[in-house]
Design a protein around this motif. Structure first.
Motif, PDB file in Angstrom:
ATOM      1  N   UNK A 206       0.900  -1.240  -0.186  1.00 26.41           N
ATOM      2  CA  UNK A 206      -0.026   0.025   0.021  1.00 26.41           C
ATOM      3  C   UNK A 206       0.836   1.176  -0.079  1.00 26.41           C
ATOM      4  N   UNK A 207       2.130   1.273   0.727  1.00 28.52           N
ATOM      5  CA  UNK A 207       2.893   2.339   0.762  1.00 28.52           C
ATOM      6  C   UNK A 207       3.523   2.547  -0.502  1.00 28.52           C
ATOM      7  N   UNK A 208       4.077   1.374  -1.062  1.00 24.13           N
ATOM      8  CA  UNK A 208       4.815   1.466  -2.507  1.00 24.13           C
ATOM      9  C   UNK A 208       3.818   2.163  -3.457  1.00 24.13           C
ATOM     10  N   UNK A 209       2.427   1.967  -3.430  1.00 30.65           N
ATOM     11  CA  UNK A 209       1.593   2.245  -4.310  1.00 30.65           C
ATOM     12  C   UNK A 209       1.226   3.770  -4.137  1.00 30.65           C
ATOM     13  N   UNK A 210       1.187   4.233  -2.935  1.00 28.64           N
ATOM     14  CA  UNK A 210       0.742   5.636  -2.398  1.00 28.64           C
ATOM     15  C   UNK A 210       1.832   6.358  -1.706  1.00 28.64           C
ATOM     16  N   UNK A 211       2.288   7.296  -2.262  1.00 28.31           N
ATOM     17  CA  UNK A 211       3.506   8.030  -1.652  1.00 28.31           C
ATOM     18  C   UNK A 211       2.923   8.980  -0.536  1.00 28.31           C
ATOM     19  N   UNK A 212       1.640   9.128  -0.493  1.00 28.54           N
ATOM     20  CA  UNK A 212       0.753   9.762   0.654  1.00 28.54           C
ATOM     21  C   UNK A 212       0.891   8.937   1.882  1.00 28.54           C
ATOM     22  N   UNK A 213       1.072   7.929   1.542  1.00 19.00           N
ATOM     23  CA  UNK A 213       0.672   6.928   2.980  1.00 19.00           C
ATOM     24  C   UNK A 213       2.185   6.604   3.875  1.00 19.00           C
ATOM     25  N   UNK A 214       2.157   6.436   4.994  1.00 18.22           N
ATOM     26  CA  UNK A 214       2.993   5.569   5.813  1.00 18.22           C
ATOM     27  C   UNK A 214       2.676   4.275   6.300  1.00 18.22           C
ATOM     28  N   UNK A 215       3.462   3.673   6.750  1.00 18.36           N
ATOM     29  CA  UNK A 215       2.974   2.293   6.987  1.00 18.36           C
ATOM     30  C   UNK A 215       3.788   1.598   8.456  1.00 18.36           C
ATOM     31  N   UNK A 216       3.211   0.862   9.319  1.00 22.03           N
ATOM     32  CA  UNK A 216       3.670   0.231  10.283  1.00 22.03           C
ATOM     33  C   UNK A 216       4.035  -1.260   9.957  1.00 22.03           C
ATOM     34  N   UNK A 217       5.250  -1.531  10.110  1.00 23.47           N
ATOM     35  CA  UNK A 217       5.699  -3.060  10.076  1.00 23.47           C
ATOM     36  C   UNK A 217       6.684  -3.345  11.102  1.00 23.47           C
ATOM     37  N   UNK A 218       7.291  -4.385  10.677  1.00 19.55           N
ATOM     38  CA  UNK A 218       8.417  -5.033  11.665  1.00 19.55           C
ATOM     39  C   UNK A 218       9.710  -5.434  10.844  1.00 19.55           C
ATOM     40  N   UNK A 219      10.768  -5.179  11.349  1.00 21.44           N
ATOM     41  CA  UNK A 219      11.965  -5.724  10.635  1.00 21.44           C
ATOM     42  C   UNK A 219      12.150  -7.036   9.946  1.00 21.44           C
ATOM     43  N   UNK A 220      11.420  -7.892  10.656  1.00 18.82           N
ATOM     44  CA  UNK A 220      11.565  -9.299  10.118  1.00 18.82           C
ATOM     45  C   UNK A 220      10.551  -9.468   9.027  1.00 18.82           C
ATOM     46  N   UNK A 221       9.560  -9.221   8.944  1.00 21.97           N
ATOM     47  CA  UNK A 221       8.664  -9.154   7.721  1.00 21.97           C
ATOM     48  C   UNK A 221       9.082  -8.204   6.294  1.00 21.97           C
ATOM     49  N   UNK A 222       9.688  -7.078   6.920  1.00 21.61           N
ATOM     50  CA  UNK A 222      10.197  -6.060   5.841  1.00 21.61           C
ATOM     51  C   UNK A 222      11.458  -6.924   5.173  1.00 21.61           C
ATOM     52  N   UNK A 223      12.327  -7.506   5.883  1.00 22.05           N
ATOM     53  CA  UNK A 223      13.457  -8.208   5.524  1.00 22.05           C
ATOM     54  C   UNK A 223      13.151  -9.329   4.377  1.00 22.05           C
ATOM     55  N   UNK A 224      11.931 -10.034   4.674  1.00 25.17           N
ATOM     56  CA  UNK A 224      11.521 -11.031   3.958  1.00 25.17           C
ATOM     57  C   UNK A 224      10.937 -10.577   2.548  1.00 25.17           C
ATOM     58  N   UNK A 225      10.676  -9.296   2.213  1.00 30.50           N
ATOM     59  CA  UNK A 225      10.145  -9.025   1.121  1.00 30.50           C
ATOM     60  C   UNK A 225      11.100  -8.841  -0.045  1.00 30.50           C
ATOM     61  N   UNK A 226      10.725  -8.919  -1.152  1.00 32.43           N
ATOM     62  CA  UNK A 226      11.617  -9.099  -2.382  1.00 32.43           C
ATOM     63  C   UNK A 226      12.220  -7.733  -2.505  1.00 32.43           C
ATOM     64  N   UNK A 227      13.534  -7.834  -3.061  1.00 29.21           N
ATOM     65  CA  UNK A 227      14.065  -6.824  -3.325  1.00 29.21           C
ATOM     66  C   UNK A 227      13.521  -5.600  -4.089  1.00 29.21           C
TER      67      UNK A 227
END
Length: 308
Positions: A206-227
């Motif tokens: 959602x954040x990648x599609x809309x530059x007006x948004x911010x998003x809450x996540x965690x380091x572990x799931x973020x690091x598991x996403x594709x490059x």
């Protein structure tokens, strides 16, 4: 006259023999067909049982339900965890039936009801249901941190710019992604519009599609996403780290079984040829988990005011 009667008798006998052979052949064929159908049905039924749970397919295996906090899609969770659960189940003589919940709130309800035997839950879930579940395994090195991400193409450079804007979150009670980040923003007197989108995957996309948004996540799931996805995001803020998600067992299960499952986790981790089983799960280096040592202190973070 006698010869004619003898000939007629021979003809009758021949016909009787032929009819008997045909009948016997048909009967044998029927029995073979029935046996084949029975064998097919058994194989079909066995395939159904094996296909629905990971682990031992022995008739004496215990069937246990297992659920993993839905940070990702059900299909991804299934493919990531199935090989490891299969190996654990074979050694423990257990078949784990994945009972995946569609959202984090529904996962929490199942935990509170005690309807799941084993669960991979977030640290604050463990606090919430500690009377029903005991943590048995966690990751040795990896600490869990909450992060706030922005679109790399946006002009957001300060957390203060979130004031009055939309913050994508997976769920109200997601520990690091939601509770820790909301607690931090509350201390900074930053108000925002929360939008709950069910999974961490949905937050990042959602954040990648809309530059007006911010998003809450965690380091572990973020690091598991594709490059490619991560290259479109920046981490604006990161919280303090805490022991990561535990693999927990329902306290009502036999103690010997719980201890055996815990031991098997640790044994598999020591076998180099099976190290690939841990590549996609969030426990890379399993160690024994201890509630008093690892998770009890979370009760004193003041997060209960943000729990919904």
């Amino acid at each position: 006259m006698l010869n004619m009667e003898e000939n007629l008798l021979k003809i009758v006998v021949k016909k009787t023999i032929i009819l008997s052979l045909i009948f016997l052949a048909g009967g044998c064929g029927q029995r073979i067909t029935t046996q084949q159908e029975t064998e097919f049905d058994l194989k079909k039924n066995q395939g159904t049982v094996i296909g629905n749970c990971a682990g031992s397919n022995s008739a004496k295996a215990k069937l246990r339900t297992l659920s993993i906090v839905p940070q990702f899609s059900a299909s991804r969770i299934h493919s990531d965890y199935w090989p490891l659960l299969t190996e654990i189940g074979k050694r423990a003589n257990i078949c784990f039936k994945l009972d995946q919940q569609q959202s984090i709130p529904s996962f929490e309800r199942a935990l509170k009801e005690g309807s799941i035997d084993y669960a991979f839950m977030n640290p604050y879930h463990q606090v919430m249901v500690n009377t029903k579940y005991q943590p048995i395994i966690r990751d040795k090195k990896r600490l869990l941190t909450g992060i706030i991400v922005t679109n790399r193409q946006s002009d957001i450079s300060s957390i203060k710019q979130l004031n009055g804007k939309t913050l994508l979150l997976p769920a109200p009670n997601a520990f690091a992604a939601s509770l820790l980040t909301r607690a931090y923003l509350d201390k900074k007197n930053i108000s925002f519009k929360p939008k709950y989108v069910k999974t961490h995957q949905n937050v990042y996309r959602g954040v990648a599609r809309n530059s007006d948004f911010m998003g809450g996540g965690v380091n572990n799931t973020f690091n598991r996403e594709n490059n490619e996805l991560r290259s479109n995001l920046d981490i604006l803020f990161e919280t303090q780290g805490y022991p990561a998600h535990p693999f927990s067992a329902r306290r009502e299960l036999p103690l010997k079984e719980i201890q055996n499952v815990q031991t098997i986790w640790l044994e598999i981790a020591k076998e180099p040829e099976l190290s690939s089983l841990f590549d996609k799960v969030q426990i890379k280096i399993p160690i024994e988990a201890n509630y008093a040592k690892d998770y009890a202190r979370l009760q004193h973070l003041g997060l209960e005011k943000f729990v919904q």
